[in-house]
Design a protein around this motif. Structure first.
Motif, mmCIF file in Angstrom:
data_model
loop_
_atom_site.group_PDB
_atom_site.id
_atom_site.type_symbol
_atom_site.label_atom_id
_atom_site.label_comp_id
_atom_site.label_asym_id
_atom_site.label_seq_id
_atom_site.Cartn_x
_atom_site.Cartn_y
_atom_site.Cartn_z
ATOM 1 N N SER A 121 0.861 -1.184 0.000
ATOM 2 C CA SER A 121 0.000 0.000 0.000
ATOM 3 C C SER A 121 0.894 1.229 0.000
ATOM 4 O O SER A 121 2.047 1.178 0.413
ATOM 5 C CB SER A 121 -0.918 0.004 1.223
ATOM 6 O OG SER A 121 -0.143 0.033 2.400
ATOM 7 N N PHE A 122 0.361 2.300 -0.501
ATOM 8 C CA PHE A 122 1.124 3.527 -0.624
ATOM 9 C C PHE A 122 0.454 4.622 0.171
ATOM 10 O O PHE A 122 -0.775 4.708 0.237
ATOM 11 C CB PHE A 122 1.217 3.965 -2.091
ATOM 12 C CG PHE A 122 2.014 3.007 -2.916
ATOM 13 C CD1 PHE A 122 3.386 3.136 -3.014
ATOM 14 C CD2 PHE A 122 1.395 1.967 -3.585
ATOM 15 C CE1 PHE A 122 4.125 2.257 -3.768
ATOM 16 C CE2 PHE A 122 2.129 1.084 -4.338
ATOM 17 C CZ PHE A 122 3.495 1.225 -4.428
ATOM 18 N N LYS A 123 1.261 5.444 0.764
ATOM 19 C CA LYS A 123 0.777 6.595 1.499
ATOM 20 C C LYS A 123 1.465 7.816 0.901
ATOM 21 O O LYS A 123 2.696 7.879 0.855
ATOM 22 C CB LYS A 123 1.106 6.479 2.983
ATOM 23 C CG LYS A 123 0.603 7.640 3.802
ATOM 24 C CD LYS A 123 0.909 7.441 5.275
ATOM 25 C CE LYS A 123 0.392 8.622 6.067
ATOM 26 N NZ LYS A 123 0.716 8.475 7.488
ATOM 27 N N LEU A 124 0.675 8.750 0.416
ATOM 28 C CA LEU A 124 1.244 9.959 -0.159
ATOM 29 C C LEU A 124 1.705 10.885 0.954
ATOM 30 O O LEU A 124 0.971 11.152 1.892
ATOM 31 C CB LEU A 124 0.220 10.668 -1.043
ATOM 32 C CG LEU A 124 -0.244 9.876 -2.266
ATOM 33 C CD1 LEU A 124 -1.321 10.654 -3.008
ATOM 34 C CD2 LEU A 124 0.925 9.582 -3.179
ATOM 35 N N GLY A 129 6.515 15.664 5.347
ATOM 36 C CA GLY A 129 6.146 14.375 5.914
ATOM 37 C C GLY A 129 7.256 13.352 5.769
ATOM 38 O O GLY A 129 7.508 12.568 6.679
ATOM 39 N N LEU A 130 7.948 13.366 4.632
ATOM 40 C CA LEU A 130 9.077 12.462 4.434
ATOM 41 C C LEU A 130 10.207 12.775 5.407
ATOM 42 O O LEU A 130 10.856 11.881 5.938
ATOM 43 C CB LEU A 130 9.599 12.555 3.001
ATOM 44 C CG LEU A 130 8.702 11.953 1.931
ATOM 45 C CD1 LEU A 130 9.222 12.321 0.548
ATOM 46 C CD2 LEU A 130 8.612 10.453 2.091
ATOM 47 N N GLN A 131 10.424 14.047 5.647
ATOM 48 C CA GLN A 131 11.474 14.440 6.581
ATOM 49 C C GLN A 131 11.151 13.964 7.986
ATOM 50 O O GLN A 131 12.033 13.507 8.716
ATOM 51 C CB GLN A 131 11.672 15.957 6.561
ATOM 52 C CG GLN A 131 12.276 16.445 5.268
ATOM 53 C CD GLN A 131 12.280 17.964 5.169
ATOM 54 O OE1 GLN A 131 11.581 18.650 5.903
ATOM 55 N NE2 GLN A 131 13.061 18.470 4.230
ATOM 56 N N LEU A 132 9.877 14.033 8.363
ATOM 57 C CA LEU A 132 9.484 13.549 9.681
ATOM 58 C C LEU A 132 9.697 12.043 9.799
ATOM 59 O O LEU A 132 10.159 11.552 10.822
ATOM 60 C CB LEU A 132 8.029 13.904 9.966
ATOM 61 C CG LEU A 132 7.733 15.391 10.187
ATOM 62 C CD1 LEU A 132 6.230 15.623 10.306
ATOM 63 C CD2 LEU A 132 8.457 15.900 11.423
ATOM 64 N N VAL A 133 9.359 11.315 8.746
ATOM 65 C CA VAL A 133 9.564 9.869 8.745
ATOM 66 C C VAL A 133 11.053 9.554 8.862
ATOM 67 O O VAL A 133 11.461 8.637 9.569
ATOM 68 C CB VAL A 133 8.972 9.226 7.469
ATOM 69 C CG1 VAL A 133 9.389 7.773 7.338
ATOM 70 C CG2 VAL A 133 7.457 9.338 7.478
ATOM 71 N N ALA A 134 11.874 10.336 8.179
ATOM 72 C CA ALA A 134 13.326 10.121 8.211
ATOM 73 C C ALA A 134 13.932 10.580 9.534
ATOM 74 O O ALA A 134 15.067 10.253 9.840
ATOM 75 C CB ALA A 134 13.991 10.847 7.051
#
Length: 142
Positions: A121-124, A129-134
């Motif tokens: 599954s994909f989450k946009l 948001g990517l920086q927070l995940v990283a």
């Protein structure tokens, strides 16, 4: 088609006739397949056919033979963007690609388990948001 900075060109994709949308879906599957094989577009795409039931249960036919060791998923990410995933045994990849893999030998049970994992599954996410995940915040001002 002109690509407009405001993204209005994407509205044209949704107004395309169905046969053009189907072509995009087939091409996305072929791209995923040749990337998974590690061959790129050097692979003879004229020997590859995809069959499906309403774009689910997708399987590949190569040179007139169904290849049961491959699984495919096709998802729309929205705004006319598609993503395809091809999953096959690493032993089927090109030799040059296999050399880059950490592991290519799997027992039959382990291989079958991996082949039949559920669709990804994909989450946009936004860049923030990517920086927070990283786990970091950018100190760069645009």
């Amino acid at each position: 088609m002109k690509l407009n900075p405001d993204g209005t060109h994407l509205n044209l994709i949704h107004s395309f006739p169905q046969h053009i949308l189907d072509w995009q879906m087939y091409w996305s599957l072929k791209e995923a397949f040749v990337k998974a094989m590690g061959t790129g577009l050097a692979y003879r795409l004229d020997n590859v056919e995809f069959h499906h039931t309403n774009w689910t249960n997708i399987y590949v036919n190569m040179n007139g033979e169904v290849k049961n060791e491959w699984r495919f998923w096709l998802s729309e990410l929205g705004k006319g963007h598609l993503v395809s995933i091809a999953r096959g045994h690493p032993r089927l990849a090109a030799e040059s690609y296999r050399r880059t893999l950490k592991r290519v030998d799997f027992g039959e049970e382990e291989y079958r388990f991996g082949l039949h994992l559920p669709n990804a599954s994909f989450k946009l996410l936004t860049v923030d948001g990517l920086q927070l995940v990283a786990g970091f915040e950018a100190d760069v001002e645009l």
